[in-house]
Write an enzyme that holds these catalytic residues in place. Structure first.
Site, short mmCIF file in Angstrom:
data_model
loop_
_atom_site.label_atom_id
_atom_site.label_comp_id
_atom_site.label_asym_id
_atom_site.label_seq_id
_atom_site.Cartn_x
_atom_site.Cartn_y
_atom_site.Cartn_z
N CYS A 160 84.66 55.61 27.59
CA CYS A 160 85.89 56.30 28.59
C CYS A 160 87.00 57.03 27.73
O CYS A 160 87.68 56.01 27.23
CB CYS A 160 86.21 55.61 29.59
SG CYS A 160 87.91 56.12 30.58
N CYS B 97 90.40 56.34 28.85
CA CYS B 97 90.86 54.84 28.62
C CYS B 97 91.53 54.57 27.22
O CYS B 97 92.49 53.79 27.33
CB CYS B 97 89.59 53.93 28.43
SG CYS B 97 88.67 53.79 30.25
#
Length: 111
Positions: free
Chosen positions: A33, A36
């Site tokens: 991700c 993230c």
């Protein structure tokens, strides 16, 4: 209490989050991700700033499907603020540092 962010799994969730004396910010993330990566420094900042009043844990979503399903995490990064088994706040997607700190201040200063 540790000033760092603690990495947990489904097996640790009850002990580390639901039975915790202080509020717990659960940071759901994934290694794949990109957003993230943007949130991680802010999570670490919050861990330093609120270490006296807040426990912060992070949980990778792929190896921990039980908690992800229980807390209806549909996208990452995701945050769940939990106190004594009660969900106080829930966000998904990247949020600004100001929004994160404001959200935490709102809950931590009212308790």
């Amino acid at each position: 209490m540790s000033k760092g962010v603690i990495t947990i799994t489904d097996a640790d969730f009850e002990t580390e989050v639901l039975k915790a004396e202080q509020p717990v910010l659960v940071y759901f993330w994934a290694s794949w991700c990109g957003p993230c990566q943007l949130m991680s420094p802010m999570i670490n900042l919050a861990a330093s700033k609120y270490s006296d009043r807040l426990k912060i844990v992070k949980m990778e979503i792929d190896p921990n499907p039980l908690t992800v399903k229980q807390y209806q995490v549909e996208g990452v990064p995701a945050l769940r603020l939990i106190k004594k088994n009660q969900l106080l706040e829930s966000t998904e997607g990247v949020i600004s540092k100001d929004k994160l700190l404001s959200l935490l201040d709102q809950h931590l200063n009212s308790n």
